[in-house]
Scaffold this motif. Structure first.
Motif, PDB file in Angstrom:
ATOM      1  N   UNK A   1       0.807  -1.211   0.000  1.00 23.50           N
ATOM      2  CA  UNK A   1       0.000   0.000   0.000  1.00 23.50           C
ATOM      3  C   UNK A   1       0.840   1.261   0.000  1.00 23.50           C
ATOM      4  N   UNK A   2       2.128   1.142   0.371  1.00 22.19           N
ATOM      5  CA  UNK A   2       3.055   2.272   0.348  1.00 22.19           C
ATOM      6  C   UNK A   2       3.780   2.325  -0.997  1.00 22.19           C
ATOM      7  N   UNK A   3       4.555   3.363  -1.189  1.00 19.46           N
ATOM      8  CA  UNK A   3       5.358   3.547  -2.388  1.00 19.46           C
ATOM      9  C   UNK A   3       6.832   3.594  -2.023  1.00 19.46           C
ATOM     10  N   UNK A   4       7.649   2.799  -2.716  1.00 22.31           N
ATOM     11  CA  UNK A   4       9.096   2.840  -2.496  1.00 22.31           C
ATOM     12  C   UNK A   4       9.639   4.199  -2.911  1.00 22.31           C
ATOM     13  N   UNK A   5       9.141   4.732  -4.021  1.00 19.66           N
ATOM     14  CA  UNK A   5       9.621   6.039  -4.467  1.00 19.66           C
ATOM     15  C   UNK A   5       9.311   7.128  -3.450  1.00 19.66           C
ATOM     16  N   UNK A   6       8.168   7.051  -2.812  1.00 13.32           N
ATOM     17  CA  UNK A   6       7.840   8.037  -1.780  1.00 13.32           C
ATOM     18  C   UNK A   6       8.825   7.979  -0.624  1.00 13.32           C
ATOM     19  N   UNK A   7       9.281   6.767  -0.295  1.00 10.34           N
ATOM     20  CA  UNK A   7      10.292   6.630   0.755  1.00 10.34           C
ATOM     21  C   UNK A   7      11.604   7.270   0.323  1.00 10.34           C
ATOM     22  N   UNK A   8      11.998   7.036  -0.921  1.00 10.55           N
ATOM     23  CA  UNK A   8      13.222   7.658  -1.429  1.00 10.55           C
ATOM     24  C   UNK A   8      13.091   9.181  -1.378  1.00 10.55           C
ATOM     25  N   UNK A   9      11.954   9.694  -1.788  1.00  7.39           N
ATOM     26  CA  UNK A   9      11.740  11.145  -1.776  1.00  7.39           C
ATOM     27  C   UNK A   9      11.803  11.724  -0.364  1.00  7.39           C
ATOM     28  N   UNK A  10      11.443  10.925   0.642  1.00  4.68           N
ATOM     29  CA  UNK A  10      11.436  11.401   2.026  1.00  4.68           C
ATOM     30  C   UNK A  10      12.823  11.463   2.642  1.00  4.68           C
ATOM     31  N   UNK A  11      13.789  10.806   2.021  1.00  2.81           N
ATOM     32  CA  UNK A  11      15.161  10.820   2.537  1.00  2.81           C
ATOM     33  C   UNK A  11      15.731  12.223   2.396  1.00  2.81           C
TER      34      UNK A  11
END
Length: 341
Positions: free
Chosen positions: A35-45
């Motif tokens: 349900x989450x996005x890997x790209x969103x995690x990268x963007x949050x770094x």
């Protein structure tokens, strides 16, 4: 259908969507769950040294790690890389949604990273675009991972596609970016490990796919495009090469001299590796273009074994001398960088 083989067994399809969760009490760890996005995690770094933990599931999205996300670790939550899969299906000839043209080879990648010091471990990165589904598209390169940052380290990663699976590149024509792949599984058919980087593959498994075509060779494992000034190109050591195709259907390598870098002098050393019968033992190398014959390139072997390594025509299998082999090791290729240290 082959596309299903790319996906994590029993895992539900995950579309790019919700933002990842921060780990309680751990400011530099992000968790990505179905349900989450890997790209969103990268963007949050927002600085160096972050870790993104990808929980079991199949994440259908394109992931791009820019250069400013240095020293990032992206890893699966379990030790089995089959549990967490990042997959998409763009090809070189796929039209972009905005109508601006096609993606091109590099742009087709499911996973792209320019970040120095990147570590990827315990994951599957796949491109499940299939030629049979798109007979109208002639640009059939479909990249699973495109990496061009120095000190890139892949550990226990599965890389799955057909043509051009793994693009090991550098950040500039004059850069000698180093990449290290340890205990990885890489499969494909045409030129499925290619590029300009100083890339070391240790204890890796390369697998050539079965192809329903009536010509040979059906593909090549390696296509290095090493810069002339770089003493080190692609090194495969203590690895193995297997095949799902018939005996001698594949070549070990062919040199790639890009039109944008005609001074390239491709370098490949395969040593201490078991080569299965899928590789043509009589003529394991071929040309990509006749004006750049493989015999003029830096192609060498050393102490390989298996039916695909049998030397029947010595001039077709240039070998290193023992003293020369000392210059072709993980340590000499990676210099002052010690992955995992």
């Amino acid at each position: 259908m082959r596309r299903r083989a790319f996906l994590a067994a029993g895992a539900g399809l995950v579309l790019a969507g919700a933002a990842p969760a921060f780990a309680a009490g751990a400011r530099r760890v992000l968790h990505v769950r179905p349900g989450d996005s890997v790209q969103s995690a990268v963007d949050a770094v927002d600085g160096p040294g972050w870790t993104i933990v990808v929980h079991p599931g199949t994440y259908r999205e394109v992931v791009n790690v820019p250069a400013d996300k240095a020293e990032l670790t992206l890893r699966g939550a379990s030790c089995d890389p089959r549990d967490a899969v990042i997959v998409y299906d763009n090809a070189n000839g796929t039209q972009k949604p905005d109508g601006s043209g096609t993606y091109g080879t590099a742009g087709s990648a499911t996973f792209t990273s320019a970040a120095p010091g990147l570590t990827v471990r315990d994951l599957t990165l796949a491109n499940d675009w299939l030629r049979a589904d798109h007979p109208d598209i002639t640009g059939t390169q479909a990249v699973a991972a495109y990496t061009y940052g120095d000190r890139t380290h892949f550990e226990n990663v599965r890389l799955l596609a057909h043509q051009d699976t793994l693009f090991v590149e550098t950040s500039a024509l004059t850069a000698f970016d180093r990449q290290y792949f340890h205990r990885c599984y890489i499969e494909g058919d045409v030129d499925f490990v290619f590029g300009r980087a100083t890339a070391v593959f240790e204890e890796c498994h390369f697998h050539t796919l079965r192809r329903d075509v009536d010509f040979t060779p059906k593909g090549m494992v390696f296509a290095p495009s090493t810069a002339r000034a770089n003493p080190h190109g692609i090194l495969a050591v203590r690895s193995r090469i297997t095949s799902g195709a018939e005996d001698a259907a594949y070549k070990l390598a062919r040199p790639w001299v890009p039109t944008y870098e005609t001074t390239a002098w491709p370098s490949l050393v395969v040593r201490d590796t078991r080569i299965g019968p899928g590789i043509d033992p009589v003529a394991p190398y071929t040309n990509m273009r006749e004006q750049y014959p493989w015999q003029t390139m830096r192609f060498r072997e050393y102490r390989n074994s298996g039916p695909g390594a049998v030397i029947t025509v010595p001039e077709n299998r240039p070998q290193l001398m023992a003293e020369e082999a000392e210059a072709h090791t993980r340590r000499t290729y990676l210099g002052d960088w010690r992955p995992g240290a």
